[in-house]
Write a protein that holds these residues in place. Structure first.
Motif, PDB file in Angstrom:
ATOM      1  N   SER A   1       0.817  -1.210   0.000  1.00 18.05           N
ATOM      2  CA  SER A   1       0.000   0.000   0.000  1.00 18.05           C
ATOM      3  C   SER A   1       0.850   1.260   0.000  1.00 18.05           C
ATOM      4  O   SER A   1       2.010   1.244   0.419  1.00 18.05           O
ATOM      5  N   ARG A   2       0.201   2.320  -0.495  1.00 12.19           N
ATOM      6  CA  ARG A   2       0.800   3.664  -0.466  1.00 12.19           C
ATOM      7  C   ARG A   2      -0.263   4.621   0.023  1.00 12.19           C
ATOM      8  O   ARG A   2      -1.418   4.587  -0.412  1.00 12.19           O
ATOM      9  N   THR A   3       0.137   5.512   0.932  1.00 15.20           N
ATOM     10  CA  THR A   3      -0.747   6.576   1.402  1.00 15.20           C
ATOM     11  C   THR A   3      -0.011   7.904   1.367  1.00 15.20           C
ATOM     12  O   THR A   3       1.218   7.947   1.475  1.00 15.20           O
ATOM     13  N   TRP A   4      -0.786   8.972   1.222  1.00 14.59           N
ATOM     14  CA  TRP A   4      -0.270  10.334   1.350  1.00 14.59           C
ATOM     15  C   TRP A   4      -0.939  10.948   2.566  1.00 14.59           C
ATOM     16  O   TRP A   4      -2.140  10.780   2.776  1.00 14.59           O
ATOM     17  N   HIS A   5      -0.160  11.665   3.355  1.00 12.17           N
ATOM     18  CA  HIS A   5      -0.689  12.334   4.536  1.00 12.17           C
ATOM     19  C   HIS A   5      -0.187  13.771   4.575  1.00 12.17           C
ATOM     20  O   HIS A   5       0.887  14.072   4.070  1.00 12.17           O
ATOM     21  N   GLU A   6      -0.946  14.609   5.235  1.00 16.40           N
ATOM     22  CA  GLU A   6      -0.513  15.977   5.525  1.00 16.40           C
ATOM     23  C   GLU A   6      -0.387  16.095   7.033  1.00 16.40           C
ATOM     24  O   GLU A   6      -1.289  15.702   7.765  1.00 16.40           O
ATOM     25  N   LEU A   7       0.721  16.625   7.482  1.00 15.72           N
ATOM     26  CA  LEU A   7       0.973  16.806   8.906  1.00 15.72           C
ATOM     27  C   LEU A   7       1.068  18.291   9.210  1.00 15.72           C
ATOM     28  O   LEU A   7       1.582  19.063   8.391  1.00 15.72           O
ATOM     29  N   PRO A   8       0.612  18.700  10.379  1.00 14.62           N
ATOM     30  CA  PRO A   8       0.708  20.124  10.724  1.00 14.62           C
ATOM     31  C   PRO A   8       2.167  20.545  10.914  1.00 14.62           C
ATOM     32  O   PRO A   8       3.008  19.747  11.325  1.00 14.62           O
ATOM     33  N   CYS A   9       2.435  21.783  10.589  1.00 17.76           N
ATOM     34  CA  CYS A   9       3.752  22.377  10.828  1.00 17.76           C
ATOM     35  C   CYS A   9       3.597  23.458  11.883  1.00 17.76           C
ATOM     36  O   CYS A   9       2.624  24.210  11.878  1.00 17.76           O
ATOM     37  N   THR A  10       4.547  23.525  12.768  1.00 22.29           N
ATOM     38  CA  THR A  10       4.536  24.586  13.774  1.00 22.29           C
ATOM     39  C   THR A  10       5.804  25.421  13.621  1.00 22.29           C
ATOM     40  O   THR A  10       6.864  24.919  13.247  1.00 22.29           O
ATOM     41  N   HIS A  11       5.636  26.687  13.900  1.00 20.21           N
ATOM     42  CA  HIS A  11       6.755  27.630  13.866  1.00 20.21           C
ATOM     43  C   HIS A  11       6.568  28.584  15.034  1.00 20.21           C
ATOM     44  O   HIS A  11       5.474  29.095  15.236  1.00 20.21           O
ATOM     45  N   GLY A  12       7.604  28.759  15.803  1.00 19.11           N
ATOM     46  CA  GLY A  12       7.523  29.631  16.963  1.00 19.11           C
ATOM     47  C   GLY A  12       6.502  29.136  17.975  1.00 19.11           C
ATOM     48  O   GLY A  12       5.877  29.935  18.663  1.00 19.11           O
ATOM     49  N   GLY A  13       6.281  27.819  18.026  1.00 16.48           N
ATOM     50  CA  GLY A  13       5.365  27.236  18.990  1.00 16.48           C
ATOM     51  C   GLY A  13       3.905  27.251  18.588  1.00 16.48           C
ATOM     52  O   GLY A  13       3.045  26.787  19.332  1.00 16.48           O
ATOM     53  N   ALA A  14       3.589  27.762  17.398  1.00 15.43           N
ATOM     54  CA  ALA A  14       2.198  27.814  16.956  1.00 15.43           C
ATOM     55  C   ALA A  14       2.049  27.088  15.627  1.00 15.43           C
ATOM     56  O   ALA A  14       2.953  27.112  14.790  1.00 15.43           O
ATOM     57  N   GLU A  15       0.890  26.458  15.446  1.00 18.82           N
ATOM     58  CA  GLU A  15       0.626  25.788  14.181  1.00 18.82           C
ATOM     59  C   GLU A  15       0.543  26.832  13.079  1.00 18.82           C
ATOM     60  O   GLU A  15      -0.050  27.892  13.247  1.00 18.82           O
ATOM     61  N   ASP A  16       1.155  26.531  11.947  1.00 13.24           N
ATOM     62  CA  ASP A  16       1.191  27.436  10.810  1.00 13.24           C
ATOM     63  C   ASP A  16       0.266  26.894   9.722  1.00 13.24           C
ATOM     64  O   ASP A  16       0.622  25.937   9.039  1.00 13.24           O
ATOM     65  N   PRO A  17      -0.913  27.478   9.544  1.00 11.94           N
ATOM     66  CA  PRO A  17      -1.857  26.941   8.557  1.00 11.94           C
ATOM     67  C   PRO A  17      -1.396  27.109   7.109  1.00 11.94           C
ATOM     68  O   PRO A  17      -1.916  26.448   6.223  1.00 11.94           O
ATOM     69  N   GLY A  18      -0.421  27.951   6.871  1.00 16.57           N
ATOM     70  CA  GLY A  18       0.095  28.156   5.518  1.00 16.57           C
ATOM     71  C   GLY A  18       1.140  27.138   5.098  1.00 16.57           C
ATOM     72  O   GLY A  18       1.595  27.150   3.958  1.00 16.57           O
ATOM     73  N   HIS A  19       1.530  26.267   6.030  1.00 16.46           N
ATOM     74  CA  HIS A  19       2.541  25.256   5.739  1.00 16.46           C
ATOM     75  C   HIS A  19       2.048  23.887   6.200  1.00 16.46           C
ATOM     76  O   HIS A  19       1.217  23.787   7.101  1.00 16.46           O
ATOM     77  N   VAL A  20       2.569  22.869   5.566  1.00 17.39           N
ATOM     78  CA  VAL A  20       2.169  21.500   5.862  1.00 17.39           C
ATOM     79  C   VAL A  20       3.383  20.593   5.655  1.00 17.39           C
ATOM     80  O   VAL A  20       4.278  20.919   4.876  1.00 17.39           O
ATOM     81  N   GLY A  21       3.412  19.486   6.359  1.00 19.42           N
ATOM     82  CA  GLY A  21       4.405  18.451   6.105  1.00 19.42           C
ATOM     83  C   GLY A  21       3.744  17.368   5.275  1.00 19.42           C
ATOM     84  O   GLY A  21       2.642  16.915   5.591  1.00 19.42           O
ATOM     85  N   VAL A  22       4.378  16.982   4.186  1.00 21.66           N
ATOM     86  CA  VAL A  22       3.860  15.907   3.339  1.00 21.66           C
ATOM     87  C   VAL A  22       4.567  14.626   3.754  1.00 21.66           C
ATOM     88  O   VAL A  22       5.785  14.607   3.935  1.00 21.66           O
ATOM     89  N   GLU A  23       3.790  13.563   3.910  1.00 21.96           N
ATOM     90  CA  GLU A  23       4.356  12.267   4.268  1.00 21.96           C
ATOM     91  C   GLU A  23       3.753  11.213   3.339  1.00 21.96           C
ATOM     92  O   GLU A  23       2.533  11.119   3.212  1.00 21.96           O
ATOM     93  N   ILE A  24       4.626  10.467   2.688  1.00 25.00           N
ATOM     94  CA  ILE A  24       4.209   9.367   1.827  1.00 25.00           C
ATOM     95  C   ILE A  24       4.674   8.084   2.496  1.00 25.00           C
ATOM     96  O   ILE A  24       5.851   7.947   2.835  1.00 25.00           O
ATOM     97  N   SER A  25       3.743   7.153   2.702  1.00 24.19           N
ATOM     98  CA  SER A  25       4.067   5.892   3.370  1.00 24.19           C
ATOM     99  C   SER A  25       3.822   4.723   2.432  1.00 24.19           C
ATOM    100  O   SER A  25       2.732   4.590   1.869  1.00 24.19           O
ATOM    101  N   TYR A  26       4.833   3.897   2.300  1.00 23.04           N
ATOM    102  CA  TYR A  26       4.733   2.636   1.571  1.00 23.04           C
ATOM    103  C   TYR A  26       4.882   1.524   2.594  1.00 23.04           C
ATOM    104  O   TYR A  26       5.882   1.480   3.317  1.00 23.04           O
ATOM    105  N   MET A  27       3.904   0.637   2.652  1.00 15.69           N
ATOM    106  CA  MET A  27       3.936  -0.443   3.639  1.00 15.69           C
ATOM    107  C   MET A  27       3.965  -1.797   2.938  1.00 15.69           C
ATOM    108  O   MET A  27       3.333  -1.987   1.899  1.00 15.69           O
ATOM    109  N   PHE A  28       4.705  -2.719   3.548  1.00 14.45           N
ATOM    110  CA  PHE A  28       4.707  -4.098   3.083  1.00 14.45           C
ATOM    111  C   PHE A  28       3.434  -4.786   3.565  1.00 14.45           C
ATOM    112  O   PHE A  28       2.817  -4.361   4.540  1.00 14.45           O
ATOM    113  N   ALA A  29       3.069  -5.872   2.916  1.00 13.67           N
ATOM    114  CA  ALA A  29       1.924  -6.676   3.332  1.00 13.67           C
ATOM    115  C   ALA A  29       2.207  -7.299   4.697  1.00 13.67           C
ATOM    116  O   ALA A  29       3.354  -7.647   5.007  1.00 13.67           O
ATOM    117  N   GLU A  30       1.181  -7.443   5.500  1.00 18.04           N
ATOM    118  CA  GLU A  30       1.327  -7.949   6.864  1.00 18.04           C
ATOM    119  C   GLU A  30       2.106  -9.263   6.965  1.00 18.04           C
ATOM    120  O   GLU A  30       2.926  -9.408   7.880  1.00 18.04           O
TER     121      GLU A  30
END
Length: 187
Positions: A39-68
């Protein structure tokens, strides 16, 4: 730039997917007797700057998983961690995390992470599940319509049951993208 503004990233969110997918394909190509990912998934993770969440930025995470059934296989739990550590070091990447811990159950979990010059982080994760995670770091958020479909790597057919990115494409996986193999040679 103030303390709450992030450093400039090389990519925007929309631009990050193609080089991240190319990095995943390159990692998969380095694995001997590679059985393919499940499987492959795409996720968006929150980014923080100066201790506060920054809605104008995001972390992209792509996950590839092997079968169980492969999660306990020494090939994916041990040999692949060693192979990627070696490849990433040979490629001159900053292998900034390389650890293992043996649990009371006797299972050994591993983490191997390497950072590319463009800010993309590669993480081979061996725990209860086993897979490759590719992370962008904080990038400027893109409008959903700007994000283009990038075919998966590692043996997953575009638009198949293992290609779990449909939430990004509510109209469906683009037909022309689902017909072909991913080609990252121009990246």
């Amino acid at each position: 730039m103030t303390a709450t503004e992030p450093p400039e990233a090389r990519y925007t969110q929309a631009e990050a997917y193609a080089p991240m997918e190319a990095a995943a394909a390159e990692a998969a190509a380095a694995l001997p007797d590679f059985p393919g990912f499940a499987s492959r998934t795409w996720h968006e993770l929150p980014c923080t700057h100066g201790g506060a969440e920054d809605p104008g930025h995001v972390g992209v995470e792509i996950s590839y998983m092997f079968a169980e059934p492969l999660w306990s296989d020494p090939l994916v739990r041990e040999e692949y961690a060693d192979a990627l550590r070696g490849k990433w070091a040979e490629d001159g990447l900053d292998v900034h995390r390389d650890d293992s811990v043996t649990l009371a159950t006797g299972r050994t979990d591993r983490n191997v992470e390497a950072l590319r010059e463009d800010g993309i982080n590669l993480w081979y994760r061996v725990s209860g599940v086993v897979g490759l995670v590719v992370q962008s770091g904080c990038v400027r958020r893109s409008d959903p319509g700007e994000i283009e479909y990038v075919p998966p790597a590692g043996g997953i057919a575009p638009g198949s049951a293992g290609d779990l990115v449909g939430e990004y494409f509510p109209e469906g996986i683009p037909k022309d993208a689902a017909d072909g193999e991913a080609d990252y040679s121009s990246l």
